[in-house]
Write a protein that holds these residues in place. Structure first.
Motif, PDB file in Angstrom:
ATOM      1  N   SER A 114       0.708  -1.152  -0.033  1.00 32.75           N
ATOM      2  CA  SER A 114      -0.151   0.760  -0.022  1.00 32.75           C
ATOM      3  C   SER A 114       1.040   1.514   0.433  1.00 32.75           C
ATOM      4  O   SER A 114       0.401   2.382   0.585  1.00 32.75           O
ATOM      5  N   SER A 115       1.786   0.843  -0.297  1.00 31.26           N
ATOM      6  CA  SER A 115       3.372   2.321  -0.580  1.00 31.26           C
ATOM      7  C   SER A 115       3.416   3.186   0.735  1.00 31.26           C
ATOM      8  O   SER A 115       3.357   4.061   0.750  1.00 31.26           O
ATOM      9  N   LYS A 116       3.396   2.207   1.684  1.00 25.17           N
ATOM     10  CA  LYS A 116       3.857   3.174   3.156  1.00 25.17           C
ATOM     11  C   LYS A 116       4.537   3.168   3.740  1.00 25.17           C
ATOM     12  O   LYS A 116       5.440   2.835   4.390  1.00 25.17           O
ATOM     13  N   GLN A 117       5.843   2.499   2.602  1.00 27.63           N
ATOM     14  CA  GLN A 117       7.044   1.893   3.458  1.00 27.63           C
ATOM     15  C   GLN A 117       7.937   2.058   4.180  1.00 27.63           C
ATOM     16  O   GLN A 117       7.990   2.490   5.367  1.00 27.63           O
ATOM     17  N   PRO A 118       7.242   0.801   4.116  1.00 28.98           N
ATOM     18  CA  PRO A 118       7.812   0.042   5.666  1.00 28.98           C
ATOM     19  C   PRO A 118       9.478  -0.489   5.698  1.00 28.98           C
ATOM     20  O   PRO A 118      10.351  -0.560   4.716  1.00 28.98           O
ATOM     21  N   THR A 119      10.123  -0.493   6.870  1.00 29.81           N
ATOM     22  CA  THR A 119      10.980  -0.647   6.670  1.00 29.81           C
ATOM     23  C   THR A 119      11.945  -1.794   7.345  1.00 29.81           C
ATOM     24  O   THR A 119      11.380  -2.281   8.463  1.00 29.81           O
TER      25      THR A 119
ATOM     26  N   GLN B 153      12.776  14.640  -9.219  1.00 33.95           N
ATOM     27  CA  GLN B 153      12.737  15.022 -10.074  1.00 33.95           C
ATOM     28  C   GLN B 153      11.868  14.394 -11.577  1.00 33.95           C
ATOM     29  O   GLN B 153      10.727  15.008 -12.458  1.00 33.95           O
ATOM     30  N   ARG B 154      11.915  13.400 -11.181  1.00 37.60           N
ATOM     31  CA  ARG B 154      11.559  12.128 -12.299  1.00 37.60           C
ATOM     32  C   ARG B 154       9.797  12.358 -11.870  1.00 37.60           C
ATOM     33  O   ARG B 154       9.348  11.934 -13.576  1.00 37.60           O
ATOM     34  N   LEU B 155       9.829  11.719 -11.106  1.00 35.27           N
ATOM     35  CA  LEU B 155       8.373  11.853 -10.554  1.00 35.27           C
ATOM     36  C   LEU B 155       7.524  13.197 -10.595  1.00 35.27           C
ATOM     37  O   LEU B 155       7.187  13.803  -9.692  1.00 35.27           O
ATOM     38  N   VAL B 156       7.093  13.188 -11.839  1.00 37.22           N
ATOM     39  CA  VAL B 156       6.493  15.019 -12.106  1.00 37.22           C
ATOM     40  C   VAL B 156       5.492  14.738 -11.041  1.00 37.22           C
ATOM     41  O   VAL B 156       4.151  14.057 -10.841  1.00 37.22           O
ATOM     42  N   GLY B 157       5.424  15.349 -10.464  1.00 39.15           N
ATOM     43  CA  GLY B 157       4.779  16.165  -9.181  1.00 39.15           C
ATOM     44  C   GLY B 157       4.831  15.586  -8.039  1.00 39.15           C
ATOM     45  O   GLY B 157       3.777  15.818  -6.950  1.00 39.15           O
ATOM     46  N   ALA B 158       5.746  14.755  -7.632  1.00 43.12           N
ATOM     47  CA  ALA B 158       5.402  13.834  -6.942  1.00 43.12           C
ATOM     48  C   ALA B 158       6.934  14.396  -5.710  1.00 43.12           C
ATOM     49  O   ALA B 158       7.543  15.349  -5.866  1.00 43.12           O
ATOM     50  N   THR B 159       6.354  14.567  -4.391  1.00 44.84           N
ATOM     51  CA  THR B 159       7.234  14.936  -3.065  1.00 44.84           C
ATOM     52  C   THR B 159       8.654  13.813  -2.800  1.00 44.84           C
ATOM     53  O   THR B 159       8.500  12.851  -3.608  1.00 44.84           O
ATOM     54  N   LYS B 160       9.629  14.691  -2.417  1.00 43.50           N
ATOM     55  CA  LYS B 160      11.011  13.667  -2.475  1.00 43.50           C
ATOM     56  C   LYS B 160      10.563  12.430  -1.621  1.00 43.50           C
ATOM     57  O   LYS B 160      10.989  11.363  -1.913  1.00 43.50           O
ATOM     58  N   GLU B 161       9.763  12.330  -0.838  1.00 47.35           N
ATOM     59  CA  GLU B 161       9.350  11.131  -0.061  1.00 47.35           C
ATOM     60  C   GLU B 161       8.202  10.369  -0.924  1.00 47.35           C
ATOM     61  O   GLU B 161       8.631   9.257  -0.307  1.00 47.35           O
ATOM     62  N   GLN B 162       7.272  10.052  -1.525  1.00 49.82           N
ATOM     63  CA  GLN B 162       6.665  10.096  -2.307  1.00 49.82           C
ATOM     64  C   GLN B 162       7.767   9.527  -3.311  1.00 49.82           C
ATOM     65  O   GLN B 162       7.444   7.963  -3.784  1.00 49.82           O
ATOM     66  N   GLU B 164      10.476   8.592  -2.894  1.00 49.10           N
ATOM     67  CA  GLU B 164      11.279   7.551  -2.110  1.00 49.10           C
ATOM     68  C   GLU B 164      10.479   6.076  -2.172  1.00 49.10           C
ATOM     69  O   GLU B 164      11.033   4.912  -1.962  1.00 49.10           O
ATOM     70  N   ALA B 165       9.156   6.710  -1.634  1.00 47.73           N
ATOM     71  CA  ALA B 165       8.970   5.349  -0.973  1.00 47.73           C
ATOM     72  C   ALA B 165       8.003   4.830  -2.343  1.00 47.73           C
ATOM     73  O   ALA B 165       7.670   3.384  -2.315  1.00 47.73           O
ATOM     74  N   PHE B 166       8.513   4.908  -3.398  1.00 47.06           N
ATOM     75  CA  PHE B 166       8.117   4.834  -4.874  1.00 47.06           C
ATOM     76  C   PHE B 166       9.554   3.668  -5.103  1.00 47.06           C
ATOM     77  O   PHE B 166       8.992   2.192  -5.620  1.00 47.06           O
ATOM     78  N   ALA B 167      11.019   4.160  -5.212  1.00 43.85           N
ATOM     79  CA  ALA B 167      11.200   3.892  -5.441  1.00 43.85           C
ATOM     80  C   ALA B 167      11.337   1.874  -5.004  1.00 43.85           C
ATOM     81  O   ALA B 167      12.360   1.523  -4.884  1.00 43.85           O
ATOM     82  N   TYR B 168      11.683   2.852  -3.404  1.00 44.28           N
ATOM     83  CA  TYR B 168      11.603   1.802  -2.152  1.00 44.28           C
ATOM     84  C   TYR B 168      10.767   1.287  -1.735  1.00 44.28           C
ATOM     85  O   TYR B 168      10.620   1.569  -0.367  1.00 44.28           O
ATOM     86  N   PRO B 169      10.379   0.500  -2.172  1.00 49.05           N
ATOM     87  CA  PRO B 169       8.619   0.339  -1.289  1.00 49.05           C
ATOM     88  C   PRO B 169       9.338  -0.393   0.368  1.00 49.05           C
ATOM     89  O   PRO B 169       7.846  -0.084   1.016  1.00 49.05           O
ATOM     90  N   ILE B 170      10.072  -0.526   0.226  1.00 49.33           N
ATOM     91  CA  ILE B 170      10.597  -1.226   1.764  1.00 49.33           C
ATOM     92  C   ILE B 170      12.067  -0.890   1.737  1.00 49.33           C
ATOM     93  O   ILE B 170      12.486  -0.810   0.857  1.00 49.33           O
ATOM     94  N   LYS B 171      11.964  -0.336   2.816  1.00 50.05           N
ATOM     95  CA  LYS B 171      13.066   0.233   2.958  1.00 50.05           C
ATOM     96  C   LYS B 171      13.837  -0.278   3.810  1.00 50.05           C
ATOM     97  O   LYS B 171      13.561  -1.341   4.343  1.00 50.05           O
ATOM     98  N   TYR B 172      14.854   0.288   3.790  1.00 55.26           N
ATOM     99  CA  TYR B 172      16.039  -0.377   4.902  1.00 55.26           C
ATOM    100  C   TYR B 172      17.214  -0.099   5.942  1.00 55.26           C
ATOM    101  O   TYR B 172      16.941   1.183   5.699  1.00 55.26           O
ATOM    102  N   GLU B 173      17.065  -0.480   6.821  1.00 57.92           N
ATOM    103  CA  GLU B 173      17.997   0.252   7.619  1.00 57.92           C
ATOM    104  C   GLU B 173      18.832   0.291   8.259  1.00 57.92           C
ATOM    105  O   GLU B 173      18.846  -1.747   8.582  1.00 57.92           O
ATOM    106  N   TYR B 174      20.141   0.147   8.262  1.00 54.80           N
ATOM    107  CA  TYR B 174      21.343  -0.857   8.691  1.00 54.80           C
ATOM    108  C   TYR B 174      22.129  -0.532  10.511  1.00 54.80           C
ATOM    109  O   TYR B 174      21.795   0.820  10.153  1.00 54.80           O
TER     110      TYR B 174
END
Lengths: 389, 390
Positions: A114-119, B153-162, B164-174
Motif C-alpha cells: 500500500s506504498s507506506k514504505q515499511p522498514t 524530479q523525474r516523478l513529476v508532481g511527487a514529493t521527495k518522500e513519495q 522515495e516510497a516509490f523507488a523503495y517500497p521497502i526501506k532498509y536500515e543498517y
C-alpha cells in the motif's frame, strides 16, 4: 682456493650441527612448511562461505519468506535459525552462534503493497570484522533486490523497459573495480605477506640461535679457529648452509603461492625471486646485527621476537600504514618486512614497471650493511664472553 | 602438614626465581606491559580516513562536479588531483600518491537528463582492503543522496518522500552493533590481549623449566625441590605463576581497555568468573608443554612463530565458522582459543557468563586435563631425577 677452503670447513661443520639437532630441522623446514599450508588452507575459499546468520521474520508472508530464501542463497550467507523475536536473536549473537541478524517487522508486506514504505533492518557485530562487512554487503544487496523487485514490477506494469526501470530506480550506479583482486580474496590480501613474514621470524631466531649457541656450548673459539679467527669467514661459512635451506623454503612459498594457488603474479617470476633471495639475506643479516647489538643469546632472541612480531602489524599489510600515528609511520621503515610488502604489491599484485620499485629494493638491500656495524664487537663477544643467563 | 610446608617452600622459591630471572621476567612482565599499548597506539585511528584519491572527470558538468565535491567532503576519501586521462591517473597510483580512482564518463550528465542510468566507475588498489571499503562507501553515500533528488524530479508532481516510497517500497536500515564504527583496534586488540597472556606464559614457564634442566645437567640441584613430591612441586609452582599472572591479567583486562577507550561493557562478576578458568587452564597448559623444554632458549625459537597462526585459529581474524575442521580441532588444544572468543563477546558484545557457557566449560575441562597431564609428566621427570622420595 685456500681462502675458500676455510669457509667450506666452517660450512661443513655447520651442516653437521644442523643435521644433528632436531630444533634446526623443525624450525627450518617443518615450521615454515606448516605455516605455508596453515594460512593458505585456512583461507582456501578466499572469502568465508556460509556465515551463520539469524532471521527474525515477524511478518511471515510469501513475500518475506521469499526474501529469506534468497538471502540464504547468497554464497557468504547461511541462515541457521529463525528466531521468534529480536531479543532471542541478539542473545544468539552474544552466544557466538550467528554473526548477523535480518529483521522483518510485522506488517511489512501489507505496508509495502500500500506504498507506506515499511522498514526492514539488519544488524551486524563488527567485533568479528570480516563476517560483519561481508554480511553487511549481502544483506544490503538483498534489501535492494527486495525493494527493487516490487518497484520494478510496478514500473513494468506501466510499460517501462528494463533499462528504463533501472534508470528510474537507480539513476546513478557505482561500478566498483577491485584491481587485480576482483573477488576480494582474503588469502591474496594476507597470505602474500604472512608467509614471508613467518619465514622472517624463523630466520631471525635460527640465525641468532646458531651463533650464540656456540657461546653457550663454549665452542665459539673452536668455530672461529677453523676460520683462522676471521669473523667474516666464520660467519659466512656458518650462515651459508642456512642460506641454501632458507632459499629452498623461500622457493617453496613462491611456488606454493604463485604456482599452486595461482595468486596474481603480474610482474613475472624474476622480480619476486630476486626479492625473496634479498629478503632471506636481509633477515640473516638482521639476525647477525642483533647478535652484535646484545651479547647474550636470550636478549638477542627476545629482541628478535619483539622486532619480528611487531613486523606483522607495522608493515601495514592488513591495516594500512597511512592510518598509523606519524611516529609509528616513520618507525615502520626500520622493518625489512615493510619493504617486502611494498615490493610485493608493485611487482606481484600490480605488476607495474620496475622503475617505480627499484628504490625499495635498494632500501631493503641497505639492511645488508647492518652487520658491518657490529661485526667487530661480535668477534670480541664470541672470543671473550661467557654464556650468561 | 608437611605437604603444606613443602608446597609453600616450592611456591616461595619459584616466585623468587620468576621475578629475579631477567629472561623470564621479560616475558612475564615486560612484554605484557609494553605490547598492548604499542598495538593500541598503532591502531588508534581505528580505520583509514581520507584515502588519497584521483579523479578523471570526462564529463565536466555541474552534476559531475557536484558528485566529486560531495565525495571529497566525506571523511573516507580525499581527492588529491584531477587528471586529464586515465593514463595520468594510473601514473599517480603507481607512484603511490593515490590509492583509488573515481572515473566519471563523458555521458554522465547527459544520461541522467535523458532518463538513462549513469555509471560512475571506481577503482581501488587492492594492497589494502580498507581502501576499497573507503572509496566504495563514500561514493555509494553520495550516489544515494543524488539519486533521491533525481528521482523526485523525474516523478513529476511527487514529493521527495513519495518518490522515495516509490523507488523503495521497502526501506532498509543498517544497524551496526557493538563495534559500531567497525574499528580495527576494537576488533583485534582483545584477541591480541588473550594471546599475549598465553604466549608470554608459555615462553616464561618454558624458560624456567629449561633452566632447571640445564642446571641439572651441570649437576646443580635445585635445593628447594629436593625431597618434594611431584604434586607438591606442581601446586607450588602453579601458585607462583598465579601470583604473577593475576596482576598481569588484571592490567590487560581492566586497565588497557579503559586507558585506550576500547569497548568494555562486561559484568565484573562474570568477567572474573570467566578469567579464573582461563588462568588455570593457561598455567597448566604451559606447565605441561614446558616439560618438553630442555634448555632456556629453544622455546623462544619454537613457539614465537606459532603466535600468529594461533591468533588466526582463534576465530577472530578469520571467522570461526569458516575454519576447516582440522584447524578447528587443533585450536581446541589451546586455552587462548576459548579465552579470545569468550572475552571478545563479554567485553564488546555484553555477553553474560551464561552466553559464554561453552567456552567456560571447555576452559575448566582444559584446566583439569592439563593439570593431570602435567602431574604425570612431572612424576616421570622428577622420578628420573631421583629428587623425591616416593
Amino acid at each position: 682456493m685456500l681462502k675458500n677452503s676455510k669457509i667450506l670447513a666452517v660450512s661443513k661443520r655447520e651442516i653437521k650441527r644442523l643435521l644433528t639437532r632436531p630444533l634446526y630441522v623443525f624450525c627450518m623446514i617443518v615450521a615454515p612448511a606448516f605455516g605455508y599450508v596453515f594460512f593458505t588452507t585456512l583461507m582456501e575459499n578466499g572469502l568465508p562461505v556460509d556465515l551463520p546468520v539469524g532471521v527474525v521474520d515477524e511478518d511471515n508472508t510469501s513475500v518475506t519468506r521469499n526474501i529469506i530464501r534468497n538471502l540464504d542463497a547468497f554464497q557468504q550467507t547461511k541462515i541457521v535459525e529463525q528466531y521468534h523475536n529480536f531479543a532471542e536473536a541478539r542473545e544468539a549473537m552474544q552466544r557466538g552462534k550467528i554473526y548477523a541478524i535480518y529483521y522483518i517487522p510485522q506488517g511489512t508486506t501489507k505496508l509495502a503493497l500500500s506504498s507506506k514504505q515499511p522498514t526492514v533492518s539488519f544488524y551486524t557485530s563488527a567485533s568479528y570484522l570480516i563476517p560483519a562487512s561481508l554480511e553487511y554487503r549481502d544483506m544490503k544487496m538483498m534489501s535492494e533486490y527486495a525493494s527493487g523487485a516490487i518497484a520494478r514490477a510496478t514500473l513494468y506494469a506501466k510499460g517501462f523497459t528494463e533499462d528504463q526501470a533501472m534508470a528510474m530506480l537507480q539513476p546513478i550506479k557505482m561500478e566498483m573495480h577491485a584491481v587485480n583482486n576482483p573477488t576480494l580474496n582474503y588469502s591474496i590480501y594476507l597470505s602474500n605477506t604472512l608467509l614471508p613474514a613467518l619465514l622472517m621470524l624463523l630466520i631471525f631466531q635460527i640465525t641468532i640461535y646458531s651463533i650464540y649457541s656456540e657461546l653457550k656450548e663454549e665452542t665459539s673459539k673452536e668455530w672461529l679457529a677453523i676460520a683462522d679467527n676471521n669473523i667474516y669467514k666464520a660467519l659466512f661459512g656458518k650462515l651459508l648452509p642456512h642460506f641454501f635451506v632458507w632459499v629452498l623454503m623461500g622457493l617453496f612459498y613462491l611456488v606454493w603461492l604463485y604456482g599452486y594457488w595461482n595468486f596474481p603474479l603480474n610482474g613475472g617470476f624474476l622480480p619476486m625471486f630476486i626479492l625473496m633471495i634479498l629478503f632471506v639475506l636481509v633477515c640473516q643479516a638482521f639476525g647477525v646485527f642483533l647478535c652484535g647489538a646484545v651479547p647474550s643469546l636470550r636478549w638477542a632472541l627476545s629482541l628478535a621476537t619483539l622486532w619480528g612480531v611487531l613486523s606483522f602489524p607495522i608493515s601495514g599489510f592488513s591495516f594500512p600504514q597511512m592510518a598509523f600515528p606519524p611516529a609509528l609511520r616513520a618507525l615502520s621503515y626500520l622493518f625489512p618486512l615493510r619493504y617486502y610488502f611494498l615490493i610485493y604489491v608493485d611487482q606481484a599484485l600490480n605488476g607495474i614497471s620496475f622503475g617505480y620499485t627499484w628504490f625499495y629494493y635498494v632500501c631493503l638491500a641497505a639492511f645488508l650493511a647492518l652487520p658491518l656495524l657490529v661485526v667487530g664487537r661480535l668477534k670480541t663477544y664470541l672470543l671473550e664472553y661467557h654464556y650468561q643467563i | 602438614m608437611r605437604w603444606f610446608y613443602n608446597i609453600l617452600d616450592v611456591w616461595k622459591n619459584e616466585l623468587i626465581r620468576s621475578l629475579t630471572d631477567i629472561g623470564a621476567l621479560v616475558f612475564f612482565v615486560i612484554v605484557p606491559l609494553l605490547y598492548p599499548p604499542l598495538y593500541a597506539y598503532l591502531y588508534n585511528n581505528e580505520s583509514v580516513r581520507e584515502v588519497p584519491t584521483v579523479v578523471v572527470d570526462n564529463c565536466h558538468t555541474s552534476m559531475s562536479r557536484d558528485f566529486l565535491r560531495k565525495a571529497d567532503a566525506s571523511g573516507d576519501v580525499k581527492i588529491i588531483g584531477h587528471c586529464a586521462d586515465m593514463q595520468e591517473a594510473i601514473e599517480l597510483i603507481h607512484e603511490h600518491k593515490a590509492y583509488c580512482l573515481i572515473y566519471i564518463p563523458a555521458e554522465f550528465q547527459k544520461n541522467i537528463i535523458e532518463g538513462k542510468q549513469a555509471i560512475v566507475e571506481l577503482y581501488s588498489d587492492m594492497s589494502g582492503l580498507l581502501y576499497y571499503k573507503a572509496v566504495l562507501s563514500a561514493c555509494t553515500e553520495v550516489s544515494l543522496e543524488m539519486n533521491q533528488e533525481i528521482k523526485a524530479q523525474r516523478l513529476v508532481g511527487a514529493t521527495k518522500e513519495q518518490a522515495e516510497a516509490f523507488a523503495y517500497p521497502i526501506k532498509y536500515e543498517y544497524v551496526p552493533m557493538f563495534n559500531t564504527q567497525s574499528g580495527f583496534a576494537t576488533f583485534l586488540i582483545p584477541a591480541v590481549l588473550m594471546m599475549i597472556i598465553q604466549q608470554t606464559m608459555l615462553l616464561g614457564i618454558g624458560m624456567l623449566l629449561g633452566d632447571e634442566r640445564e642446571n641439572k645437567r651441570k649437576g646443580i640441584m635445585a635445593e628447594h625441590l629436593k625431597g618434594k613430591r611431584p604434586l607438591e612441586i606442581l601446586i607450588g609452582k602453579a601458585t607462583g605463576y598465579l601470583n604473577i599472572y593475576i596482576p598481569v591479567v588484571a592490567y590487560l583486562v581492566c586497565i588497557i581497555p579503559v586507558l585506550f577507550g576500547h569497548i568494555h561493557i562486561w559484568q565484573w562478576k562474570d568477567m572474573i568468573a570467566f578469567m579464573i578458568p582461563f588462568i588455570f587452564a593457561c598455567i597448566f597448559f604451559c606447565m605441561f608443554i614446558s616439560t618438553f623444554s630442555y634448555d632456556r632458549e629453544s622455546f623462544i625459537v619454537l613457539f614465537v612463530f606459532m603466535s600468529v597462526p594461533l591468533l588466526f585459529m582463534s576465530g577472530i581474524s578469520w571467522p570461526g565458522s569458516a575454519i576447516p575442521p582440522v584447524w578447528k580441532y587443533i585450536s581446541y588444544l589451546f586455552p587462548g582459543t576459548f579465552a579470545v572468543n569468550g572475552y571478545v563477546r563479554m567485553s564488546e558484545m555484553g555477553a553474560l557468563l551464561k552466553d559464554v557457557h561453552w567456552e567456560f566449560v571447555f576452559l575448566w575441562g582444559q584446566a583439569i586435563v592439563y593439570f593431570f597431564l602435567t602431574w604425570f609428566a612431572y612424576r616421570k621427570m622428577y622420578k628420573k631425577w631421583k629428587w623425591f622420595k616416593a
